[in-house]
Design a protein around this motif. Structure first.
Motif, short mmCIF file in Angstrom:
data_model
loop_
_atom_site.label_atom_id
_atom_site.label_comp_id
_atom_site.label_asym_id
_atom_site.label_seq_id
_atom_site.Cartn_x
_atom_site.Cartn_y
_atom_site.Cartn_z
N GLY A 142 0.69 -1.25 -0.04
CA GLY A 142 0.01 0.15 -0.02
C GLY A 142 1.01 1.22 -0.16
N ASP A 143 0.11 2.45 -0.01
CA ASP A 143 0.82 3.78 -0.04
C ASP A 143 1.25 4.07 1.32
OD1 ASP A 143 1.69 6.15 -0.42
OD2 ASP A 143 -0.31 7.08 -0.98
N GLN A 144 2.46 4.12 1.73
CA GLN A 144 2.99 4.47 2.94
C GLN A 144 3.55 6.02 3.07
OE1 GLN A 144 2.57 2.46 5.58
NE2 GLN A 144 1.68 1.13 4.03
N SER A 145 3.05 6.89 2.11
CA SER A 145 3.50 8.19 1.90
C SER A 145 3.39 8.99 3.34
CB SER A 145 2.91 8.97 0.95
OG SER A 145 1.55 8.94 0.59
N LYS A 146 2.16 8.66 3.99
CA LYS A 146 1.68 9.31 5.08
C LYS A 146 2.60 8.86 6.32
CE LYS A 146 -2.69 9.82 6.05
NZ LYS A 146 -3.97 9.31 6.34
N THR A 147 3.07 7.47 6.39
CA THR A 147 3.90 6.88 7.47
C THR A 147 5.35 7.70 7.31
OG1 THR A 147 2.61 5.14 7.46
CG2 THR A 147 4.94 5.07 8.60
N VAL A 148 5.68 7.91 6.09
CA VAL A 148 7.02 8.43 5.69
C VAL A 148 6.98 9.77 6.20
CG1 VAL A 148 8.59 8.97 3.74
CG2 VAL A 148 7.67 6.92 3.67
N ALA A 149 6.06 10.46 5.95
CA ALA A 149 6.09 11.92 6.34
C ALA A 149 6.13 12.12 7.77
CB ALA A 149 4.89 12.79 5.77
N LYS A 150 5.32 11.36 8.63
CA LYS A 150 5.09 11.18 10.05
C LYS A 150 6.60 10.85 10.82
CE LYS A 150 0.02 11.23 10.82
NZ LYS A 150 -0.94 10.52 11.65
N LYS A 151 7.25 10.07 10.04
CA LYS A 151 8.40 9.55 10.72
C LYS A 151 9.56 10.62 10.44
CE LYS A 151 9.02 4.36 10.08
NZ LYS A 151 9.94 4.47 11.01
N LEU A 152 9.29 11.32 9.28
CA LEU A 152 10.34 12.38 9.27
C LEU A 152 9.87 13.87 9.93
CD1 LEU A 152 10.60 12.40 5.34
CD2 LEU A 152 12.45 11.71 7.09
N GLU A 153 8.66 13.90 10.08
CA GLU A 153 8.00 15.01 10.90
C GLU A 153 8.42 14.83 12.37
OE1 GLU A 153 3.85 16.28 12.65
OE2 GLU A 153 3.97 15.73 10.72
N ARG A 154 8.64 13.34 12.79
CA ARG A 154 9.06 13.49 14.27
C ARG A 154 10.43 13.69 14.57
NH1 ARG A 154 9.11 7.68 14.65
NH2 ARG A 154 10.34 7.90 16.49
N GLN A 155 11.20 14.03 13.52
CA GLN A 155 12.52 14.13 13.87
C GLN A 155 12.83 15.61 14.32
OE1 GLN A 155 14.67 13.76 10.01
NE2 GLN A 155 14.43 11.24 10.22
N SER A 156 11.88 16.52 14.38
CA SER A 156 12.00 17.87 14.71
C SER A 156 12.21 17.86 16.54
CB SER A 156 10.81 18.62 14.35
OG SER A 156 9.46 18.10 15.09
N ILE A 157 11.79 16.75 16.97
CA ILE A 157 12.04 16.75 18.21
C ILE A 157 13.37 16.68 18.76
CG2 ILE A 157 12.20 14.05 18.89
CD1 ILE A 157 10.02 14.55 20.96
N LEU A 158 14.36 16.19 18.03
CA LEU A 158 15.81 16.33 18.19
C LEU A 158 16.26 17.65 18.31
CD1 LEU A 158 17.20 13.85 15.50
CD2 LEU A 158 16.69 13.48 17.97
N HIS A 159 15.63 18.84 17.94
CA HIS A 159 15.73 20.14 18.15
C HIS A 159 15.15 20.74 19.55
CE1 HIS A 159 18.10 20.39 14.36
NE2 HIS A 159 17.24 19.69 13.89
N ASP A 160 14.62 19.94 20.47
CA ASP A 160 13.96 20.48 21.66
C ASP A 160 14.68 20.51 22.77
OD1 ASP A 160 12.42 20.63 23.98
OD2 ASP A 160 10.59 19.57 23.26
N SER A 161 15.43 21.61 23.08
CA SER A 161 16.18 21.94 23.95
C SER A 161 15.96 21.25 25.43
CB SER A 161 16.92 23.17 24.02
OG SER A 161 16.01 24.16 24.60
N SER A 162 14.80 21.10 25.57
CA SER A 162 14.12 20.40 27.03
C SER A 162 14.55 19.07 27.04
CB SER A 162 12.65 20.84 27.17
OG SER A 162 12.01 20.09 26.27
#
Length: 281
Positions: A142-162
């Motif tokens: 199936g189409d996993q484009s939504k899952t790919v996008a959410k996986k990449l979106e989660r990477q922003s947490i690495l910049h959370d200084s807390s």
């Protein structure tokens, strides 16, 4: 105790019923027990109704307050340990939709502040390039484009200084040729870039020298409250403090073999160059 994944959910209800029966047989009220254990009456009620899975320390306090010991106490502690373990198989996750799994991980990350990742054989999604993420889902129909996008979106947490992150990768996890050579070189360059984020410590364990350890699994630690252990067909979610502590101790030992900072980036650059040369041939 034999591990039976299908029994985990039932163990929670068994534990709730057993705790309720134990208190009633002792002739004590929830209010009395709550006061004796320095808990709220609501917490005792939620434990006995199965709405709340108690930690082992909670069960130990209740057993002590009610004077339970011997085989009965051991059985209840065994139930509590199993109730604090969850099994998530890959097939169920796929049926529900892997994008929903990404939402669950995002909520877990939002509620945690200290993360420790031991990566035995592959690069985790938080550190992956888009090409690596897409390749990791290539076998899912199936189409996993939504899952790919959410996986990449989660990477922003690495910049959370807390929040603080420590990633330990074996050389095998870093160098396994999961992508074509040029894409692998780009993935290693990306790891080097991530290692410069202030609240991220990224180390690699080179396959050289003497390492008197034999890791069996990839695992992640969320604060001191939860460990997830990856297997070939799913993941164990462990909440028992003894399990979490054991994995934290494992992590500390593996960390002692890892190289960080400039030494780590030098290795990543060297390995990336090897992939680049492979492309030339």
């Amino acid at each position: 105790m034999t591990f039976e994944p299908e029994r985990l959910g039932q163990s929670r209800s068994d534990l709730a019923e057993a705790m309720r029966t134990l208190r009633k047989r002792a002739g004590k009220t929830q209010t009395w027990l709550a006061r004796r254990c320095t808990m709220s009456q609501t917490k005792i009620s939620n434990i006995e109704s199965g709405k709340l899975t108690p930690a082992l320390v909670d069960v130990e306090l209740i057993l002590d307050a009610l004077g339970s010991e011997g085989a009965e106490a051991e059985e209840l502690l065994s139930l509590a340990r199993t109730a604090n373990t969850e099994w998530q198989d890959h097939w169920s996750s796929r049926r529900r939709g892997l994008d929903k799994k990404q939402n669950e991980l995002a909520r877990l990350e939002a509620s945690s502040t200290e993360f420790r990742y031991f990566l035995l054989s592959a690069i985790t999604g938080l550190l992956a390039t888009p090409e690596y993420v897409r390749a990791s889902l290539a076998d899912v129909p199936g189409d996993q484009s939504k899952t790919v996008a959410k996986k990449l979106e989660r990477q922003s947490i690495l910049h959370d200084s807390s929040k603080s992150f420590t990633f330990i990768l074996t050389e095998q996890a870093v160098r396994w040729p999961f992508l074509p050579p040029l894409a692998m070189a780009m993935q290693l360059d990306w790891l080097a870039s991530v290692s410069r984020i202030p609240n991220v410590r990224l180390g690699v364990i080179p396959l050289s020298g003497h390492i008197p350890e034999m890791p069996l699994s990839t695992f992640t630690l969320y604060d001191r409250r939860l460990a997830t252990v990856e297997t070939g067909t799913g993941a164990l979610i462990l909440r028992d403090h003894r399990d979490v502590t054991a994995y934290r101790e494992d992590f500390d030992r593996y960390e002692s073999y890892a190289v960080f900072g400039d030494a780590c980036r030098e290795l990543l650059s060297e390995w990336a160059m090897i992939h680049t040369r492979q492309r030339e041939y």
